[in-house]
Motif scaffolding. Sequence first.
Motif, short mmCIF file in Angstrom:
data_model
loop_
_atom_site.label_atom_id
_atom_site.label_comp_id
_atom_site.label_asym_id
_atom_site.label_seq_id
_atom_site.Cartn_x
_atom_site.Cartn_y
_atom_site.Cartn_z
N ASP A 158 32.35 90.93 60.09
CA ASP A 158 33.23 89.95 60.72
C ASP A 158 33.26 88.70 59.84
OD1 ASP A 158 30.77 88.62 61.47
OD2 ASP A 158 31.83 87.73 63.15
N LEU A 159 34.27 87.86 60.04
CA LEU A 159 34.52 86.74 59.12
C LEU A 159 33.31 85.81 59.02
CD1 LEU A 159 36.49 85.26 57.27
CD2 LEU A 159 37.38 84.05 59.29
N ARG A 190 44.63 85.39 52.36
CA ARG A 190 45.36 84.74 51.28
C ARG A 190 44.92 83.27 51.15
NH1 ARG A 190 46.50 88.91 48.31
NH2 ARG A 190 48.12 90.28 49.15
N GLU A 191 44.67 82.64 52.28
CA GLU A 191 44.22 81.25 52.24
C GLU A 191 42.82 81.16 51.63
OE1 GLU A 191 43.77 77.36 55.21
OE2 GLU A 191 44.55 79.27 55.98
N LEU A 192 41.98 82.14 51.94
CA LEU A 192 40.64 82.16 51.33
C LEU A 192 40.74 82.36 49.82
CD1 LEU A 192 38.60 84.30 53.88
CD2 LEU A 192 38.53 81.82 53.56
N GLN A 193 41.60 83.27 49.40
CA GLN A 193 41.77 83.51 47.97
C GLN A 193 42.27 82.25 47.26
OE1 GLN A 193 44.42 87.01 48.22
NE2 GLN A 193 42.89 88.13 47.05
N ALA A 194 43.19 81.54 47.90
CA ALA A 194 43.76 80.34 47.29
C ALA A 194 42.73 79.22 47.18
CB ALA A 194 44.96 79.86 48.09
N ASN A 195 41.67 79.31 47.97
CA ASN A 195 40.63 78.28 47.95
C ASN A 195 39.29 78.86 47.49
OD1 ASN A 195 41.78 75.67 49.39
ND2 ASN A 195 42.57 77.44 50.52
N ASN A 218 33.36 76.92 57.67
CA ASN A 218 33.23 76.87 59.12
C ASN A 218 34.59 76.62 59.77
OD1 ASN A 218 30.47 77.29 59.08
ND2 ASN A 218 29.96 75.12 59.14
N GLU A 219 35.39 75.75 59.16
CA GLU A 219 36.72 75.46 59.70
C GLU A 219 37.59 76.71 59.71
OE1 GLU A 219 38.24 72.30 57.35
OE2 GLU A 219 37.07 70.73 58.37
N MET A 220 37.47 77.53 58.64
CA MET A 220 38.25 78.76 58.57
C MET A 220 37.85 79.73 59.69
SD MET A 220 40.57 78.67 56.27
CE MET A 220 40.96 80.42 56.20
N VAL A 221 36.56 79.82 59.96
CA VAL A 221 36.09 80.71 61.02
C VAL A 221 36.57 80.20 62.38
CG1 VAL A 221 34.07 81.62 62.22
CG2 VAL A 221 34.08 81.48 59.72
N ILE A 222 36.40 78.90 62.62
CA ILE A 222 36.81 78.31 63.90
C ILE A 222 38.32 78.49 64.10
CG2 ILE A 222 37.07 76.13 65.16
CD1 ILE A 222 34.46 75.22 63.77
N LYS A 223 39.09 78.24 63.05
CA LYS A 223 40.55 78.38 63.13
C LYS A 223 40.94 79.82 63.44
CE LYS A 223 44.68 78.01 60.20
NZ LYS A 223 45.19 77.67 58.85
N ALA A 232 42.81 83.53 67.59
CA ALA A 232 42.77 84.86 68.22
C ALA A 232 42.65 84.72 69.74
CB ALA A 232 41.60 85.66 67.66
N VAL A 233 41.77 83.82 70.18
CA VAL A 233 41.59 83.61 71.62
C VAL A 233 42.85 83.01 72.23
CG1 VAL A 233 40.28 82.32 73.35
CG2 VAL A 233 39.09 83.38 71.41
N PHE A 234 43.45 82.02 71.56
CA PHE A 234 44.66 81.37 72.08
C PHE A 234 45.80 82.37 72.20
CE2 PHE A 234 48.67 79.10 71.45
CZ PHE A 234 48.61 78.19 72.50
N GLU A 235 45.94 83.24 71.18
CA GLU A 235 47.01 84.25 71.21
C GLU A 235 46.81 85.20 72.38
OE1 GLU A 235 48.78 87.89 68.42
OE2 GLU A 235 47.28 86.50 67.62
N ALA A 236 45.58 85.63 72.58
CA ALA A 236 45.30 86.55 73.68
C ALA A 236 45.58 85.87 75.03
CB ALA A 236 43.85 87.01 73.61
#
Length: 341
Positions: free
Chosen positions: A68-69, A103-108, A310-315, A320-324
């Motif tokens: 997991d992330l 893709r965002e992780l790769q870019a950073n 940490n911000e990437m994980v929280i985001k 995911a929770v908000f979408e559900a």
Amino acid sequence: MPQKFLVRVTHGSHLFGTNTETSDMDIKSVVQPSVEQILLGKVNWSKAVGADDTRANTKDDVDDERHDLLRYMQLLTTGQPMALEILFAPDQFHIGDTHPVWRELQANSDLLVSRKSQKFLGYCRQQAMSHGLKGERLDAAQKVQVILDRLVKEEGPRKVLGAYLHMIVAEVKSPHVSEVFRKTVDGKELSHLKISNKLAAATIELKDAKDICDNVVQNYGRRARMAQEGQGKDWKALSHALRIGYEALELFETSFITFPRPEAAYLLEVKQGKVDPDVVGNEIEDLLYKVEEASENSSLPEEADVEFMNEMVIKNYGEAVFEAYSVNRENTEEDALLPTV
């Protein structure tokens, strides 16, 4: 909502360029956990899917390892080679669609990679100790052994090592024997005698330092004899050690890792046992020094940007929770509009 793949990568020999007709398929994935897992705190995990440890893999087997992330980020912060290999795997090795988060992780990637080299160096050191032959390290350790034998007899076994540490280093004159400093639990710097990859604190007695040195010589000697007798050579492990050394060197010098590996043809020869073990053992040790030096001189930061990670994980987990929740609310509202019977 079910788990969602952020990236799935063809890993192992297929990624490295060392696969043969009999190579099995190795897949590594980074996933967004299910909403249930997120809300119940069942995150920070790694698991193998379809693995069978009771037998050797064949070309028809598929090893599927998922993280997991949150766990993946933790692996990155410690310089875990597998995590870095996933990050730098080219698109041609991606399976299916790649999520925008990846893709965002790769870019950073510059925020995710650091000089944390313990995993790289640890694996290379392990293989150098296990498969390297006599070489300079054993010779240096044997010289220390002779000196400590003499000191124990002439000065007494209970004398403190620190009184003789500088003399030992000067007499041996080897890069494999030196004085290093390590912090104690109270934050103070303590001098140590470094013998190959083992440390002897300056505060211990000569007899204890001799035991440490004897152990280094014994380990090297045993492996050397086994190699000379044609035993104990794990060619696959040797090729892995070389590959990881090459990857680490490139990472520290360029902030990037290339796949497939440029030296894949040579690695395959090592894997197949076609290279003199003396040559391989010496090359592993040489790579170890080069990686250590490159790590010290690298432009990479000392630590990864944990705040960004940490911000990437929280985001990701929060969205995911908000979408559900949004989908569930829409379904509830639609059900409320249905005519009653």
